[in-house]
Write an enzyme that holds these catalytic residues in place. Structure first.
Site, PDB file in Angstrom:
ATOM      1  N   ARG A  55      55.621  91.451  22.011  1.00 23.74           N
ATOM      2  CA  ARG A  55      55.790  93.104  21.147  1.00 23.74           C
ATOM      3  C   ARG A  55      56.371  92.962  20.241  1.00 23.74           C
ATOM      4  NH1 ARG A  55      53.710  96.513  21.680  1.00 23.74           N
ATOM      5  NH2 ARG A  55      54.302  98.386  20.637  1.00 23.74           N
ATOM      6  N   GLY A  91      75.132  91.335  25.284  1.00 23.11           N
ATOM      7  CA  GLY A  91      76.030  91.138  24.443  1.00 23.11           C
ATOM      8  C   GLY A  91      76.199  91.925  22.577  1.00 23.11           C
ATOM      9  N   ARG A 126      69.256 101.174  30.865  1.00 27.15           N
ATOM     10  CA  ARG A 126      67.644 100.769  30.193  1.00 27.15           C
ATOM     11  C   ARG A 126      66.840 102.268  30.906  1.00 27.15           C
ATOM     12  NH1 ARG A 126      65.537  96.280  28.901  1.00 27.15           N
ATOM     13  NH2 ARG A 126      67.124  95.246  27.703  1.00 27.15           N
ATOM     14  N   THR A 177      61.798  97.439  28.174  1.00 31.98           N
ATOM     15  CA  THR A 177      61.256  95.938  27.805  1.00 31.98           C
ATOM     16  C   THR A 177      60.652  95.878  28.503  1.00 31.98           C
ATOM     17  OG1 THR A 177      63.153  94.964  27.448  1.00 31.98           O
ATOM     18  CG2 THR A 177      63.925  95.728  25.972  1.00 31.98           C
ATOM     19  N   SER A 190      70.074  91.232  17.781  1.00 29.60           N
ATOM     20  CA  SER A 190      69.160  91.454  18.240  1.00 29.60           C
ATOM     21  C   SER A 190      69.095  93.142  17.771  1.00 29.60           C
ATOM     22  CB  SER A 190      70.043  92.150  20.173  1.00 29.60           C
ATOM     23  OG  SER A 190      70.870  92.497  19.686  1.00 29.60           O
ATOM     24  N   CYS A 191      67.604  93.573  18.410  1.00 30.91           N
ATOM     25  CA  CYS A 191      67.977  95.412  17.491  1.00 30.91           C
ATOM     26  C   CYS A 191      69.660  96.383  18.208  1.00 30.91           C
ATOM     27  CB  CYS A 191      66.936  96.205  18.647  1.00 30.91           C
ATOM     28  SG  CYS A 191      67.143  95.750  19.946  1.00 30.91           S
ATOM     29  N   THR A 192      69.706  95.728  19.276  1.00 32.18           N
ATOM     30  CA  THR A 192      70.884  96.314  19.245  1.00 32.18           C
ATOM     31  C   THR A 192      71.971  96.214  18.016  1.00 32.18           C
ATOM     32  OG1 THR A 192      70.668  97.268  21.190  1.00 32.18           O
ATOM     33  CG2 THR A 192      72.828  97.697  20.928  1.00 32.18           C
ATOM     34  N   ASP A 206      50.240  81.559  19.544  1.00 32.83           N
ATOM     35  CA  ASP A 206      50.533  81.226  21.228  1.00 32.83           C
ATOM     36  C   ASP A 206      49.394  81.292  22.544  1.00 32.83           C
ATOM     37  OD1 ASP A 206      50.591  83.058  24.089  1.00 32.83           O
ATOM     38  OD2 ASP A 206      51.574  84.391  22.731  1.00 32.83           O
TER      39      ASP A 206
END
EC number: 1.2.1.12
Length: 337
Positions: free
Chosen positions: A13, A214, A236, A184, A153-155, A35
């Protein structure tokens, strides 16, 4: 300064969206992707079609050969190497590598990319020992001698700018965060084994699943003055993209909810423009799909109990906003060299 040349390890993603950001940037050039688990042909399909972010419309994408993708006329080298030490980033000209497999998140493992000729590595996940940077919050602490960094992280990228504005203006005594988070790739489509996190093994599209994060504690790493003052958890929920932070804090200085709104609005139009957003419309999660900002404060959704105790709500596209910050952090590192 010439274009910043980047490589991406892991075409999941975040890897694919960082590629989209890079290919739409004038100052950043994507030169290589690694990859080992997908063919070059499948890579073109995965890049071109995206359930959340739509078709890639900016250039034709086709196979030149099994080691090269063409975006319009722009060739991108493709590797399929499992061991990061053996990826020839140097040959491809990739100075900055985005480590987005989710596997090599500590300093030593990420440093393997340097052996293949990369100069700097940005981990697109929190790291237990690599320094974490959140653009708009502490990227000015980066020094050019540091070769391995984490984009957190995104958060954390949503929470930290908001916490910084509140702390700078009113002081935070303590706070709790909840993120209502889109599903996710680590979650399960139907109930399945997840021995470390039993709830996390339950069907993602059918449940609200309490989970740990975290992200709030990590704010203490990027804003040391808040260390030990914030913690949080996650729910979630069955949506595919866009999450929302609920930050409830006790402030040192008395402040009405209007005072807080004004401070956040000023930051969103000033120092944090492009990072922090401010909305007063009645929006819902899908309205933020494709929003490149880290944290969009929802002025109507928050609420104050009194002048020292307030709940603040801020949205984020946990995929697109975060991927934009990965590239922004690389830009900042390149300027610092």
């Amino acid at each position: 300064m010439g274009k910043i040349k980047i490589g991406i390890n892991g075409f999941g993603r975040i890897g694919r969206l960082v590629a989209r950001v890079a290919l739409q940037s004038d100052d950043v050039e994507l030169v290589a992707v690694n990859d080992p688990f997908i063919t070059t042909e499948y890579m073109t399909y995965m890049f071109k079609y995206d359930t959340v972010h739509g078709h890639w419309k900016h250039s034709d994408i086709k196979l030149k050969d099994d080691k090269t993708l063409l975006f319009g006329e722009k060739p991108v080298t493709v590797f399929g190497v499992r061991n990061p030490e053996e990826i020839p980033w140097g040959e491809a000209g990739a100075d900055y590598v985005v480590e987005s497999t989710g596997v090599f998140t500590d300093k030593d493992k990420a440093a393997a990319h340097l052996k293949g000729g990369a100069k700097k590595v940005v981990i697109s996940a929190p790291s237990k020992d690599a320094p974490m940077f959140v653009v708009g919050v502490n990227e000015d602490k980066y020094t050019s001698d540091v070769n391995i960094v984490s984009n957190a992280s995104c958060t954390t990228n949503c929470l930290a700018p908001l916490a910084k504005v509140i702390n700078d203006n009113f002081g935070i005594i303590e706070g709790l965060m909840t993120t209502v988070h889109a599903i996710t790739a680590t979650q399960k489509t139907v109930d399945g084994p997840s021995s470390k996190d039993w709830r996390g093994g339950r069907a993602a599209s059918f449940n609200i699943i309490p989970s740990s994060t975290g992200a709030a504690k990590a704010v203490g790493k990027v804003l040391p003055e808040l260390n030990g003052k914030l913690t949080g958890m996650s729910f979630r929920v069955p949506t595919v993209d866009v999450s929302v932070v609920d930050l409830t804090v006790r402030t040192e200085k008395a402040a009405s909810y209007d005072d807080i709104k004004k401070a956040i609005k000023a930051a969103s139009e000033g120092k944090l423009k492009g990072i922090m957003g401010y909305v007063e419309e009645d929006l819902v999660s899908t309205d933020f799909v494709g929003d490149s900002r880290s944290s969009i404060f929802d002025a109507k959704a928050g609420i104050a109990l009194n002048d020292h105790f307030v709940k603040l709500v801020s949205w984020y596209d946990n995929e697109w906003g975060y991927s934009n910050r990965v590239v922004d952090l690389i830009r900042h590192m390149a300027k610092t060299q």
